[in-house]
Design an enzyme around this catalytic site. Structure first.
Site, PDB file in Angstrom:
ATOM      1  N   LYS A  94      -6.952 -13.255  21.003  1.00  0.00           N
ATOM      2  CA  LYS A  94      -5.546 -13.167  20.320  1.00  0.00           C
ATOM      3  C   LYS A  94      -5.850 -12.126  19.173  1.00  0.00           C
ATOM      4  O   LYS A  94      -6.700 -12.039  18.473  1.00  0.00           O
ATOM      5  CB  LYS A  94      -5.235 -14.549  19.610  1.00  0.00           C
ATOM      6  CG  LYS A  94      -4.142 -14.679  19.009  1.00  0.00           C
ATOM      7  CD  LYS A  94      -3.084 -15.285  19.878  1.00  0.00           C
ATOM      8  CE  LYS A  94      -1.674 -14.698  19.469  1.00  0.00           C
ATOM      9  NZ  LYS A  94      -0.946 -13.410  19.590  1.00  0.00           N
ATOM     10  N   GLN A 115     -11.016 -10.307  13.376  1.00  0.00           N
ATOM     11  CA  GLN A 115      -9.936 -11.311  13.844  1.00  0.00           C
ATOM     12  C   GLN A 115     -10.622 -12.708  14.524  1.00  0.00           C
ATOM     13  O   GLN A 115     -10.040 -13.694  14.414  1.00  0.00           O
ATOM     14  CB  GLN A 115      -9.090 -10.466  15.003  1.00  0.00           C
ATOM     15  CG  GLN A 115      -7.766 -11.340  15.694  1.00  0.00           C
ATOM     16  CD  GLN A 115      -6.744 -10.880  14.596  1.00  0.00           C
ATOM     17  OE1 GLN A 115      -6.388  -9.889  14.306  1.00  0.00           O
ATOM     18  NE2 GLN A 115      -5.892 -12.164  14.337  1.00  0.00           N
ATOM     19  N   LYS A 130      -8.428  -7.104  19.725  1.00  0.00           N
ATOM     20  CA  LYS A 130      -7.102  -6.245  18.995  1.00  0.00           C
ATOM     21  C   LYS A 130      -6.868  -5.061  19.995  1.00  0.00           C
ATOM     22  O   LYS A 130      -7.916  -4.735  20.726  1.00  0.00           O
ATOM     23  CB  LYS A 130      -7.796  -5.642  17.745  1.00  0.00           C
ATOM     24  CG  LYS A 130      -6.614  -5.148  16.754  1.00  0.00           C
ATOM     25  CD  LYS A 130      -6.126  -6.250  15.740  1.00  0.00           C
ATOM     26  CE  LYS A 130      -5.043  -5.728  15.097  1.00  0.00           C
ATOM     27  NZ  LYS A 130      -4.424  -6.454  14.081  1.00  0.00           N
ATOM     28  N   ASP A 170       1.434  -5.303  15.218  1.00  0.00           N
ATOM     29  CA  ASP A 170       0.579  -5.004  14.151  1.00  0.00           C
ATOM     30  C   ASP A 170       1.323  -3.651  13.668  1.00  0.00           C
ATOM     31  O   ASP A 170       2.488  -3.570  13.897  1.00  0.00           O
ATOM     32  CB  ASP A 170      -0.759  -4.777  14.476  1.00  0.00           C
ATOM     33  CG  ASP A 170      -1.690  -4.511  13.310  1.00  0.00           C
ATOM     34  OD1 ASP A 170      -2.025  -5.468  12.671  1.00  0.00           O
ATOM     35  OD2 ASP A 170      -2.209  -3.324  13.123  1.00  0.00           O
TER      36      ASP A 170
HETATM   37  P1  NDP Z   1       4.023  -2.131   9.356  1.00  0.00           P
HETATM   38  O1  NDP Z   1       4.056  -1.222  10.620  1.00  0.00           O
HETATM   39  O2  NDP Z   1       5.112  -3.170   9.407  1.00  0.00           O
HETATM   40  O3  NDP Z   1       3.832  -1.594   7.881  1.00  0.00           O
HETATM   41  C1  NDP Z   1       2.936  -0.827   7.538  1.00  0.00           C
HETATM   42  C2  NDP Z   1       2.964  -0.321   6.109  1.00  0.00           C
HETATM   43  O4  NDP Z   1       1.945   0.142   5.931  1.00  0.00           O
HETATM   44  C3  NDP Z   1       4.144   0.761   6.057  1.00  0.00           C
HETATM   45  O5  NDP Z   1       4.753   0.521   5.048  1.00  0.00           O
HETATM   46  C4  NDP Z   1       3.395   1.909   6.167  1.00  0.00           C
HETATM   47  O6  NDP Z   1       3.946   3.333   5.803  1.00  0.00           O
HETATM   48  C5  NDP Z   1       2.116   1.613   5.402  1.00  0.00           C
HETATM   49  N1  NDP Z   1       1.001   2.499   6.020  1.00  0.00           N
HETATM   50  C6  NDP Z   1       0.565   2.687   7.205  1.00  0.00           C
HETATM   51  N2  NDP Z   1      -0.763   3.354   7.193  1.00  0.00           N
HETATM   52  C7  NDP Z   1      -0.832   3.866   5.945  1.00  0.00           C
HETATM   53  C8  NDP Z   1      -1.731   4.581   5.264  1.00  0.00           C
HETATM   54  N3  NDP Z   1      -2.642   5.408   6.072  1.00  0.00           N
HETATM   55  N4  NDP Z   1      -1.509   4.841   3.963  1.00  0.00           N
HETATM   56  C9  NDP Z   1      -0.631   4.241   3.137  1.00  0.00           C
HETATM   57  N5  NDP Z   1       0.388   3.371   3.671  1.00  0.00           N
HETATM   58  C10 NDP Z   1       0.221   3.155   5.328  1.00  0.00           C
HETATM   59  O7  NDP Z   1       2.787  -3.108   9.485  1.00  0.00           O
HETATM   60  P2  NDP Z   1       2.654  -4.410   8.986  1.00  0.00           P
HETATM   61  O8  NDP Z   1       3.088  -4.761   7.824  1.00  0.00           O
HETATM   62  O9  NDP Z   1       2.404  -5.236  10.031  1.00  0.00           O
HETATM   63  O10 NDP Z   1       0.906  -4.413   8.844  1.00  0.00           O
HETATM   64  C11 NDP Z   1       0.326  -3.954   7.597  1.00  0.00           C
HETATM   65  C12 NDP Z   1      -1.126  -4.393   7.436  1.00  0.00           C
HETATM   66  O11 NDP Z   1      -1.182  -5.890   7.712  1.00  0.00           O
HETATM   67  C13 NDP Z   1      -1.914  -4.077   8.474  1.00  0.00           C
HETATM   68  O12 NDP Z   1      -3.385  -3.993   7.863  1.00  0.00           O
HETATM   69  C14 NDP Z   1      -1.908  -5.156   9.532  1.00  0.00           C
HETATM   70  O13 NDP Z   1      -3.377  -4.946  10.396  1.00  0.00           O
HETATM   71  C15 NDP Z   1      -2.053  -6.273   8.698  1.00  0.00           C
HETATM   72  N6  NDP Z   1      -1.488  -7.516   9.425  1.00  0.00           N
HETATM   73  C16 NDP Z   1      -0.377  -7.510   9.877  1.00  0.00           C
HETATM   74  C17 NDP Z   1       0.089  -8.746  10.522  1.00  0.00           C
HETATM   75  C18 NDP Z   1       1.441  -8.995  10.807  1.00  0.00           C
HETATM   76  O14 NDP Z   1       1.673 -10.130  11.434  1.00  0.00           O
HETATM   77  N7  NDP Z   1       2.203  -8.171  11.096  1.00  0.00           N
HETATM   78  C19 NDP Z   1      -1.053  -9.853  10.585  1.00  0.00           C
HETATM   79  C20 NDP Z   1      -2.274  -9.740   9.868  1.00  0.00           C
HETATM   80  C21 NDP Z   1      -2.439  -8.675   9.225  1.00  0.00           C
HETATM   81  P3  NDP Z   1       4.511   4.335   6.814  1.00  0.00           P
HETATM   82  O15 NDP Z   1       6.042   3.948   7.129  1.00  0.00           O
HETATM   83  O16 NDP Z   1       4.561   5.551   5.863  1.00  0.00           O
HETATM   84  O17 NDP Z   1       3.394   4.197   7.926  1.00  0.00           O
END
Ligand code: NDP
Length: 451
Positions: A94, A115, A130, A170
């Site tokens: 998962k 994970q 993943k 993600d």
């Molecule tokens: P989203 O795609 O919804 O949002 C990601 C955010 O992070 C955006 O604002 C993006 O900006 C920014 N971002 C991505 N890459 C970079 C970078 N290299 N430098 C700076 N900012 C960056 O993703 P999520 O919110 O779902 O995920 C965010 C984090 O949380 C990840 O690490 C993910 O693995 C983790 N996570 C998510 C879960 C979920 O349920 N969604 C569960 C557990 C963990 P931009 O728009 O410019 O790319």
């Protein structure tokens, strides 16, 4: 020396580096966990003898595949897709799917490894996996994203299944992408099963899945503060990211009486000294999710805020910090800035956002620090509940799910205390999470023998 004799920590890490050349994120994740596990298993011969840590750090399998699709200008495009199935000792694999140009096998291996521990910590029967692709959804039309998702699932469907491997979203994979992938899976297999989580409510999704990671991270933060007789009321929060996790973390901080000062994306951060309230969070959600816009536009809508290009928000003085964007976005110097500005607690909404040096700074300063595998487990936990609802062919009520999420986060917090409490009363949440997650998976592996 027999191969099963104890290998010391530096030799173990050296071996991981040798076996995984050019995979720094994976080596970093293993190194972070190995230190704590070595302390824990020092006097537990069975774990050494059966090479448990070595086996968890070697994925069960990795599938890598070509993903071809046609863009709107009729150019043929070629991407690479992967699914890393790390460990299924306690349940089906998962873990999310990430679409981002920075995706590599190393990134997905680190995420699948993390994970495995995170899913164990939730107390639910889920193994660790993943997947993803080096596809950039930014600037692509809806139809381009749809064609990419369909092509990706045309290979992936062979490797997943409700009792085999259940991916979710993600970075770059939200409700829209899950819908396209689920539609393609159903078309190919002619089966309507719970093969993905994060689905729309109309076709088997769970209430509060969207909110769960961000809300859960703040529940965990609140639990840590409570341990020191504190709460979030009136506390200034600095948050990075502006996607799913960041916006819902911001929402919960506001609900619990805190003041959110920043959000960011890969182009910089915005600082709103008045606080980012619910109305402003709704604006960000609509702007980022529905219009797929940049966070810099926030200052046009709310002119008292400022935009700081190409910088993370960690220099803004705050009481609590929630890194919610991506891996290695909070470095040693950022951690030092947070500590010297008086930050008392950090909860990782993202996966491995703090690099090893940053973690060390937080540990040295003895501030409250929750690693992602504990703090952001709320998302996968509600995904686990979505799987249960799909198996039952029922949808549970929102209040019931909200309570379960809160209970699960409190349960993870308690497991971290059990293994992370130091003799002087300070709690090392990193150690607590690593050991609690490891122990559950390791004991299941011992039961299966050498497989
Ligand atoms: P989203 O795609 O919804 O949002 C990601 C955010 O992070 C955006 O604002 C993006 O900006 C920014 N971002 C991505 N890459 C970079 C970078 N290299 N430098 C700076 N900012 C960056 O993703 P999520 O919110 O779902 O995920 C965010 C984090 O949380 C990840 O690490 C993910 O693995 C983790 N996570 C998510 C879960 C979920 O349920 N969604 C569960 C557990 C963990 P931009 O728009 O410019 O790319």
């Amino acid at each position: 020396m027999a191969i099963t004799d104890h290998v010391d920590l530096p030799t173990f890490i050296e071996g991981v580096q040798k076996r995984n050349p050019g995979q720094p994120e994976f080596v970093q994740a293993v190194q972070e966990v190995a230190q704590d596990i070595y302390d824990f298993i020092a006097d537990k011969e069975e774990y050494h003898h059966y090479q448990i840590l070595r086996r968890i750090a070697e994925p069960d399998r990795i599938v890598s595949f070509r993903v071809c699709w046609e863009d709107d200008n009729h150019n043929i495009r070629v991407q690479r897709g992967w699914r890393v199935q790390n460990n299924n000792a306690i349940g089906p694999y998962k873990g999310g799917i990430r679409f981002h140009p920075s995706v590599t096998e190393s990134v997905l291996k680190f995420l699948a490894f993390e994970q495995t521990f995170k899913n164990a910590l939730t107390g639910l029967p889920m193994g660790g996996g993943k997947g993803g692709a080096n596809f950039n959804p930014k600037g692509k039309s809806d139809h381009e994203v749809m064609r990419f998702c369909q092509s990706f699932m045309t290979e992936l469907y062979r490797h997943v299944g409700a009792d085999v491997d259940v991916p979710a979203g993600d970075i770059g994979v939200g409700g829209r992408e899950i819908g396209y992938m689920f539609g393609q899976y159903k078309r190919i297999t002619n089966q309507f099963t719970g093969v993905l989580t994060g689905k729309g409510l109309e076709y088997g999704g769970s209430l509060i899945r969207t909110e769960a990671t961000g809300y859960g991270a703040v529940y965990f933060l609140a639990a840590m503060l409570r341990g020191r007789g504190l709460n979030l009321e009136g506390r200034r929060a600095v948050i990075s990211g502006s996607g799913n996790v960041a916006t819902h973390a911001a929402e919960k901080v506001v609900q619990l009486g805190g003041k959110v000062l920043t959000l960011s994306d890969s182009e910089g951060f915005i600082h709103d000294p008045d606080g980012i309230d619910q109305e402003k969070i709704d604006w960000v959600k609509a702007h980022k999710t529905r219009r797929r816009g940049r966070i810099s536009k926030y200052v046009e809508a709310f002119p008292r805020a400022t935009f700081h290009p190409n910088l993370p928000p960690w220099g803004v003085p705050c009481d609590v910090a929630l890194p919610c964007a991506t891996q290695n976005e909070l470095l040693g110097m950022d951690a030092r800035a947070l500590v010297s500005n008086g930050c008392i607690a950090v909860a990782e909404g993202a996966n491995m956002p703090t690099n090893l040096e940053g973690v060390h700074v937080f540990k040295e300063a003895r501030i409250l620090f929750a690693p992602g595998k504990a703090a952001n487990a709320g998302g996968v936990a509600v995904s686990g509940l979505e799987m249960s609802q799909n198996s039952e062919r029922r949808a549970w009520k929102e209040a019931e799910l909200q309570q379960l999420l809160l209970d699960i986060m409190e349960g993870i917090h308690a497991r971290c205390l059990e293994h992370g409490r130091q003799p002087d009363g300070h709690v090392d949440y990193v150690k607590g999470a690593n050991i609690a997650g490891f122990k559950k998976v390791a004991d299941a592996m011992l039961a299966f023998g050498v497989v």
